[in-house]
Design an enzyme around this catalytic site. Structure first.
Site, PDB file in Angstrom:
ATOM      1  N   ARG A   1       0.850  -1.191   0.000  1.00 28.44           N
ATOM      2  CA  ARG A   1       0.000   0.000   0.000  1.00 28.44           C
ATOM      3  C   ARG A   1       0.888   1.244   0.000  1.00 28.44           C
ATOM      4  NH1 ARG A   1      -3.565  -2.471  -1.756  1.00 28.44           N
ATOM      5  NH2 ARG A   1      -5.633  -2.875  -0.896  1.00 28.44           N
TER       6      ARG A   1
ATOM      7  N   HIS B   1      -1.369   0.116  -9.961  1.00 31.31           N
ATOM      8  CA  HIS B   1      -2.034  -0.844  -9.065  1.00 31.31           C
ATOM      9  C   HIS B   1      -2.480  -2.098  -9.824  1.00 31.31           C
ATOM     10  CE1 HIS B   1      -4.256  -1.140  -4.969  1.00 31.31           C
ATOM     11  NE2 HIS B   1      -3.980  -2.355  -5.446  1.00 31.31           N
TER      12      HIS B   1
HETATM   13  P1  NAP Z   1      -2.101 -11.056   4.751  1.00 31.96           P
HETATM   14  O1  NAP Z   1      -2.186 -12.498   4.417  1.00 31.96           O
HETATM   15  O2  NAP Z   1      -3.072 -10.451   5.702  1.00 31.96           O
HETATM   16  O3  NAP Z   1      -0.596 -10.811   5.271  1.00 31.96           O
HETATM   17  C1  NAP Z   1      -0.184  -9.639   5.872  1.00 31.96           C
HETATM   18  C2  NAP Z   1       1.225  -9.837   6.412  1.00 31.96           C
HETATM   19  O4  NAP Z   1       1.667  -8.613   6.992  1.00 31.96           O
HETATM   20  C3  NAP Z   1       1.280 -10.899   7.508  1.00 31.96           C
HETATM   21  O5  NAP Z   1       2.456 -11.653   7.420  1.00 31.96           O
HETATM   22  C4  NAP Z   1       1.288 -10.055   8.785  1.00 31.96           C
HETATM   23  O6  NAP Z   1       1.922 -10.685   9.875  1.00 31.96           O
HETATM   24  C5  NAP Z   1       2.097  -8.877   8.319  1.00 31.96           C
HETATM   25  N1  NAP Z   1       1.845  -7.712   9.170  1.00 31.96           N
HETATM   26  C6  NAP Z   1       0.715  -7.003   9.311  1.00 31.96           C
HETATM   27  N2  NAP Z   1       0.872  -6.026  10.218  1.00 31.96           N
HETATM   28  C7  NAP Z   1       2.145  -6.112  10.641  1.00 31.96           C
HETATM   29  C8  NAP Z   1       2.920  -5.383  11.572  1.00 31.96           C
HETATM   30  N3  NAP Z   1       2.409  -4.345  12.248  1.00 31.96           N
HETATM   31  N4  NAP Z   1       4.197  -5.756  11.773  1.00 31.96           N
HETATM   32  C9  NAP Z   1       4.722  -6.797  11.094  1.00 31.96           C
HETATM   33  N5  NAP Z   1       4.044  -7.544  10.203  1.00 31.96           N
HETATM   34  C10 NAP Z   1       2.764  -7.199   9.985  1.00 31.96           C
HETATM   35  O7  NAP Z   1      -2.198 -10.176   3.434  1.00 31.96           O
HETATM   36  P2  NAP Z   1      -1.823 -10.602   1.931  1.00 31.96           P
HETATM   37  O8  NAP Z   1      -2.963 -11.327   1.316  1.00 31.96           O
HETATM   38  O9  NAP Z   1      -0.477 -11.218   1.923  1.00 31.96           O
HETATM   39  O10 NAP Z   1      -1.754  -9.143   1.258  1.00 31.96           O
HETATM   40  C11 NAP Z   1      -0.843  -8.174   1.753  1.00 31.96           C
HETATM   41  C12 NAP Z   1      -1.224  -6.806   1.218  1.00 31.96           C
HETATM   42  O11 NAP Z   1      -0.904  -6.724  -0.164  1.00 31.96           O
HETATM   43  C13 NAP Z   1      -2.721  -6.484   1.271  1.00 31.96           C
HETATM   44  O12 NAP Z   1      -3.110  -6.045   2.551  1.00 31.96           O
HETATM   45  C14 NAP Z   1      -2.845  -5.397   0.234  1.00 31.96           C
HETATM   46  O13 NAP Z   1      -2.632  -4.144   0.852  1.00 31.96           O
HETATM   47  C15 NAP Z   1      -1.694  -5.687  -0.737  1.00 31.96           C
HETATM   48  N6  NAP Z   1      -2.144  -6.131  -2.074  1.00 31.96           N
HETATM   49  C16 NAP Z   1      -1.769  -5.398  -3.145  1.00 31.96           C
HETATM   50  C17 NAP Z   1      -2.136  -5.804  -4.421  1.00 31.96           C
HETATM   51  C18 NAP Z   1      -1.677  -5.046  -5.613  1.00 31.96           C
HETATM   52  O14 NAP Z   1      -2.143  -5.309  -6.722  1.00 31.96           O
HETATM   53  N7  NAP Z   1      -0.755  -4.114  -5.461  1.00 31.96           N
HETATM   54  C19 NAP Z   1      -2.912  -6.966  -4.599  1.00 31.96           C
HETATM   55  C20 NAP Z   1      -3.279  -7.688  -3.469  1.00 31.96           C
HETATM   56  C21 NAP Z   1      -2.883  -7.268  -2.208  1.00 31.96           C
HETATM   57  P3  NAP Z   1       1.268 -12.020  10.530  1.00 31.96           P
HETATM   58  O15 NAP Z   1       1.479 -13.102   9.489  1.00 31.96           O
HETATM   59  O16 NAP Z   1       2.066 -12.258  11.759  1.00 31.96           O
HETATM   60  O17 NAP Z   1      -0.171 -11.710  10.768  1.00 31.96           O
END
Ligand code: NAP
Length: 314
Positions: free
Chosen positions: A229, A277
């Site tokens: 993000r 994006h």
């Molecule tokens: P997810 O499964 O919820 O994973 C989030 C990761 O971030 C987890 O490993 C979590 O730790 C870690 N995290 C969150 N808060 C944290 C903190 N304060 N300190 C340290 N680690 C933290 O999400 P995802 O499906 O992988 O997606 C990640 C992000 O990618 C989405 O939220 C979205 O913003 C972005 N995204 C972008 C696109 C694009 O096209 N650019 C597409 C899809 C998603 P834990 O494992 O310990 O909970």
């Protein structure tokens, strides 16, 4: 028979209509599917498939909902619509989204690793000279966020031979990936990451996590790939670090304001690549299968996958 309302934007409806029906039939889910919120009484809807660009942006009238299934991995928009703390919201986890992000991240990491720009950029090298291209085993890639997307990217980058470091809130174990958590773990990763990939969600804790101090702590000449993000980065500090050459290049897919305003300095910056994006998108066929599978889990009393923890914001 359960009632599902797909609240997607107009372009998605013709794609998800057949895909959701086919997925339900394959999985044996008896489902009445609506794609027009006007055509169903809100209180009759059991599951709402939410799209940030779709027609339903207020869940209050949907009093019979068992859960909301978000079409996106990012949950900022869906959480703004959900006034009920007891209503579960599932973020999107589906193989198409994961594979797309893997391709994007590997593509941009390899570009920076090999410095491909020096051959195809505006001012390509024209001398025939033997050099030793870097090997992935000598390159350290750091990944912030080891969730559905970050863990997959980390595992595949390690498979390509990179030295992969990853950081998450909780301590992870991923084969061939050195995993860190906590403030010290973040500092350690930042100090070693020659290519830094951001795949964190935007929460109160992660906002501007990559600040001036941490950018300065990255190795000289580091590259950044932000597919998480826009809010994760202090952009003024990044521009300053790009301008003085401390950061060699930044590939940016996500921004504070989207679309990125036409006068934003990133557009014309020679050390910045802007993508609109598109790092990864949810794919109708695989997402429909994931939605149906999650509904079936709920119907059989199992916990749904990807439930957002309201207190953590992701
Ligand atoms: P997810 O499964 O919820 O994973 C989030 C990761 O971030 C987890 O490993 C979590 O730790 C870690 N995290 C969150 N808060 C944290 C903190 N304060 N300190 C340290 N680690 C933290 O999400 P995802 O499906 O992988 O997606 C990640 C992000 O990618 C989405 O939220 C979205 O913003 C972005 N995204 C972008 C696109 C694009 O096209 N650019 C597409 C899809 C998603 P834990 O494992 O310990 O909970």
């Amino acid at each position: 028979m359960i009632t599902v309302l797909f609240s997607g934007d107009a372009a998605k409806r013709p794609l998800y209509d057949p895909a959701l029906r086919e997925a339900a039939e394959k999985a044996g889910l008896a489902m009445q599917l609506h794609l027009d919120p006007e055509a169903v009484q809100p209180e009759e809807v059991d599951y709402l498939v939410y799209d940030g660009n779709g027609p339903v942006q207020d869940f209050a009238p949907y009093t019979g909902l068992r859960a909301v299934l978000n079409l996106w991995a990012g949950v900022e928009a869906v959480m703004r619509c959900n006034p009920r703390p007891d209503l579960p919201v599932a973020r999107m986890i589906e193989p198409g989204l994961t594979e797309g992000m893997r391709d994007y991240v590997i593509g941009h990491v390899l570009r920076h690793h090999l410095d491909i720009d020096q051959y195809i950029g505006a001012d390509p090298i024209t001398e025939w000279e033997l050099t030793f291209p870097p090997l992935s085993r000598n390159r350290t890639v750091g990944i912030l966020g080891l969730g559905a997307l970050g863990a997959d990217c980390g595992a595949h980058l390690a498979h390509l031979g990179f030295q992969v470091l990853g950081w998450a809130r909780s301590q992870k174990e991923i084969p061939e990936v050195t995993c860190f958590s906590g403030a010290n773990g973040l500092s350690e990763l930042i100090s070693r990451a020659e290519i830094l990939v951001l795949l964190l969600p935007h929460t109160e804790e992660t906002a501007r996590l990559l600040n001036a101090e941490r950018i300065a702590a990255l190795p000289e000449g580091a590259c950044i790939v932000n597919a998480g993000r826009g809010a994760l980065i202090d952009h003024e500090a990044l521009l300053e670090a790009l301008n003085r050459g401390h950061i060699r290049h930044a590939t940016m897919d996500v921004f504070d304001v989207e679309p990125l305003p036409a006068d934003h300095p990133y557009w014309a910056h020679p050390r910045v690549t802007v993508t609109p994006h598109i790092a990864s998108v949810t794919r109708p066929e695989t997402a429909s299968e994931a939605i149906v599978a999650n509904i079936l889990r709920d119907q059989s009393g199992e916990p749904m996958l990807g439930i957002v923890r309201r207190t953590l914001g992701y």
